[in-house]
Scaffold this active site. Structure first.
Site, mmCIF file in Angstrom:
data_model
loop_
_atom_site.group_PDB
_atom_site.id
_atom_site.type_symbol
_atom_site.label_atom_id
_atom_site.label_comp_id
_atom_site.label_asym_id
_atom_site.label_seq_id
_atom_site.Cartn_x
_atom_site.Cartn_y
_atom_site.Cartn_z
ATOM 1 N N HIS A 180 -0.602 16.804 -44.746
ATOM 2 C CA HIS A 180 -1.424 16.351 -45.874
ATOM 3 C C HIS A 180 -2.901 16.715 -45.706
ATOM 4 O O HIS A 180 -3.648 16.737 -46.659
ATOM 5 C CB HIS A 180 -1.237 14.857 -46.154
ATOM 6 C CG HIS A 180 -1.830 13.966 -45.115
ATOM 7 N ND1 HIS A 180 -1.141 13.552 -44.012
ATOM 8 C CD2 HIS A 180 -3.057 13.431 -45.015
ATOM 9 C CE1 HIS A 180 -1.924 12.790 -43.283
ATOM 10 N NE2 HIS A 180 -3.094 12.696 -43.855
ATOM 11 N N GLU A 218 -9.992 7.922 -35.724
ATOM 12 C CA GLU A 218 -9.509 6.796 -36.528
ATOM 13 C C GLU A 218 -10.043 5.495 -35.942
ATOM 14 O O GLU A 218 -10.113 5.346 -34.725
ATOM 15 C CB GLU A 218 -7.977 6.745 -36.494
ATOM 16 C CG GLU A 218 -7.320 7.969 -37.086
ATOM 17 C CD GLU A 218 -5.809 7.904 -36.922
ATOM 18 O OE1 GLU A 218 -5.143 7.523 -37.864
ATOM 19 O OE2 GLU A 218 -5.325 8.223 -35.821
ATOM 20 N N ASP A 237 1.202 13.657 -32.393
ATOM 21 C CA ASP A 237 0.985 13.027 -33.696
ATOM 22 C C ASP A 237 -0.147 13.699 -34.483
ATOM 23 O O ASP A 237 -0.074 13.764 -35.711
ATOM 24 C CB ASP A 237 0.654 11.533 -33.465
ATOM 25 C CG ASP A 237 0.735 10.724 -34.746
ATOM 26 O OD1 ASP A 237 1.712 10.910 -35.491
ATOM 27 O OD2 ASP A 237 -0.174 9.912 -34.999
ATOM 28 N N HIS A 242 -2.348 18.406 -37.607
ATOM 29 C CA HIS A 242 -3.619 18.380 -38.355
ATOM 30 C C HIS A 242 -4.719 19.180 -37.676
ATOM 31 O O HIS A 242 -5.390 20.000 -38.285
ATOM 32 C CB HIS A 242 -4.114 16.942 -38.536
ATOM 33 C CG HIS A 242 -3.099 16.024 -39.143
ATOM 34 N ND1 HIS A 242 -2.262 16.414 -40.164
ATOM 35 C CD2 HIS A 242 -2.777 14.731 -38.877
ATOM 36 C CE1 HIS A 242 -1.482 15.398 -40.503
ATOM 37 N NE2 HIS A 242 -1.766 14.376 -39.728
#
Ligand code: NAP
Length: 492
Positions: A180, A218, A237, A242
């Site tokens: 995404h 994050e 992850d 990403h």
């Protein structure tokens, strides 16, 4: 419908896992927003699939709640909601068994000519059985496509197995692997910035760039995902997908066209050029971290071990890497990559640090001449900042100062950016794979990641602890400082 909104073709979108968290938080809100914008045609259906026999009305209730929970209240209006709900259907299928499939086939029979998209919003363990049943019940049409989410495996071998499960039914041009991050406006803007402007590309190489930092930070801890996360860690992850995708778009050669395979060919070359990190150099080039308790935004936060309810764990919630791309353009330019949970704030950015000027004409009274920096922000406030040196205003002689030329997309365009899923879901219907990963990219990313994880394991490379709310372990600062550079937040 706004004049810039072009409707997509008629479609049936089947969401396996239609009652899950991903559907509730991302997919349904994104589809609703596109409907509100006038992008969905009248002949566009969304069919949720799950085991629980919710029935049509029960599923409508679920969709309505998801939208109320995850769309800003000012954007949920009854007229739009009614139109959206009219597109929704539901079919109870346990994808591991035989029942339910004929009913799904019957629903789909009404739209054989339409684009047919199967979204696998379920655990990857179910990909093979779903694909087999889709074939068994003759659900694949010429306009069919499949959308899959991360995790695309936990290493190269399992990624091959995931791919094999899908590719026995769908060919590569029908497979849409979502990352995404690629749907974010700023990421697409990175390509516009590089390839729609004259001024950056001549400087985009080791002659003019000193180093590049890519940070995905994050504030949140692992939350409810502790079980999944403890078997995965930050490297699998975040870095494998990403961060490496951001690296590819930053470092790739200009593609011959803004078309799926042209862009993906160039990204693949970057992945293949990454200098190998393994047992010989993992200790020097990588840092693993895990958060302890601390505080974020003035609120006390728990340690990772408390979050996952375990006494011990070797899983990394933070990674910093000094990477190198061994090709003509980037030889000698370090790429510092880092990601972590429970860090100082939620920030994703690419920082391009240019080299110092070759000669200063100013004397010492002008002050230090800082290097130019281009900061591309993905979140929280999507935009770009170009830092340049100027003269301090006033009559007091020539004093120099670095100032930011700042652009926030929200301020500049007066609209907030759509969620990445809105763009990506429309691209699926349109059949545009440019912002989706090809299988060989996923495989190449694992080929770089696997030896690092193996080295950590074989050398028992330690996990450094860091306080929640900090910027990671001090070893990460040491990693970049050994190179004579500093992370953005530590620089002046
Ligand atoms: P989730 O909340 O656990 O939902 C799983 C969904 O799958 C539910 O709708 C569940 O409904 C359905 N399901 C489970 N077993 C099934 C079966 N045998 N037959 C039919 N339906 C079945 O999971 P999620 O968070 O939405 O994540 C789904 C996938 O997306 C995972 O692979 C996850 O890693 C990935 N992902 C999620 C996110 C996110 O933000 N959540 C982000 C990126 C990737 P029933 O129990 O009623 O069957």
């Amino acid at each position: 419908m706004s004049s810039r909104t072009i409707q997509v073709s008629p479609f049936d979108l089947v969401v396996f896992g239609g009652t899950g968290d991903l559907a509730a938080r991302k997919l349904l809100p994104a589809l609703y927003q596109r409907d509100r914008a006038g992008q969905l045609p009248d002949e566009g259906r969304i069919i949720g699939v799950a085991r629980k026999a919710l029935g049509h009305d029960g599923y409508l209730k679920f969709v309505r709640k998801s939208l109320h929970d995850h769309v800003k209240s000012v954007e949920v209006d009854e007229e739009a909601l009614t139109r959206f709900l009219a597109r929704i259907d539901f079919c109870a299928v346990d994808v591991t068994g035989e029942s339910g499939w004929p009913e799904l086939a019957e629903i789909l029979a009404a739209g054989v000519e339409r684009v047919r998209a199967f979204y696998y919003a379920v655990s990857p363990d179910l990909f093979a059985t779903i694909s087999t049943h889709i074939q068994q019940f003759n659900l694949v049409t010429p306009k069919s496509r499949v959308v899959v989410e991360k995790p695309l495996g936990t290493d190269g071998e399992s990624a091959r197995a995931v791919n094999a499960a899908i590719s026995c039914v769908f060919s590569e041009h029908q497979v849409f692997r979502i990352d995404h991050y690629l749907g974010k406006e700023t990421v697409q803007n990175l390509m516009a910035l590089r390839f729609a402007n004259r001024m950056f590309e001549p400087l985009w190489n080791s002659m003019h760039i000193d180093h590049i930092q890519i940070t995905v930070a994050e504030e949140l801890g692992v939350g409810e995902r502790g079980g999944y996360y403890d078997g995965s860690g930050a490297m699998r992850d975040m870095v494998q997908n990403h961060i490496l995708q951001l690296l590819c778009l930053t470092a790739m050669e200009p593609p011959d066209a803004f078309q799926a395979d042209s862009v993906r060919d160039e990204k693949l070359k970057v992945l293949k050029s990454l200098r190998r990190i393994d047992e010989r150099n993992a200790e020097q080039c990588t840092i693993r971290g895990q958060y302890r308790n601390g505080s974020v935004g003035g609120q006390p936060t728990q340690s990772y071990l408390q979050d996952i309810g375990q006494d011990e764990s070797d899983t990394e919630t933070f990674v910093a890497i000094r990477a190198e791309i061994a090709n003509w353009r980037w030889a000698g330019v370090p790429f510092f990559l880092r990601t972590g949970k429970r860090l100082g704030n939620r920030t994703s950015e690419i920082v391009v640090n240019f080299r110092p000027i070759s000669h200063s004409i100013f004397d010492h009274t002008a002050g230090r001449i800082s290097q130019n920096r281009l900061i591309i922000r993905l979140q929280p406030d999507e935009g770009m900042t170009l830092e340049v040196m100027i003269k301090d205003p006033g009559p007091g002689g020539m004093r120099l100062r670095r100032i930011p030329l700042d652009m926030s997309f929200v301020e500049t365009f007066g609209v907030s950016n759509p969620d990445a899923y809105e763009r990506l879901l429309m691209d699926v219907i349109r059949g545009n794979q440019t912002l989706f990963m090809r299988h060989d990219e996923v495989a190449a990313a694992w080929r770089w990641i696997d030896p690092i994880i193996a080295a950590w394991h074989n050398t028992s490379q330690r996990v450094h602890h860091y306080a929640g709310g900090s910027w990671g372990p001090s070893a990460s600062v040491a990693l970049i400082e050994r190179d004579g550079r500093t992370w953005l937040e530590d620089s002046d």
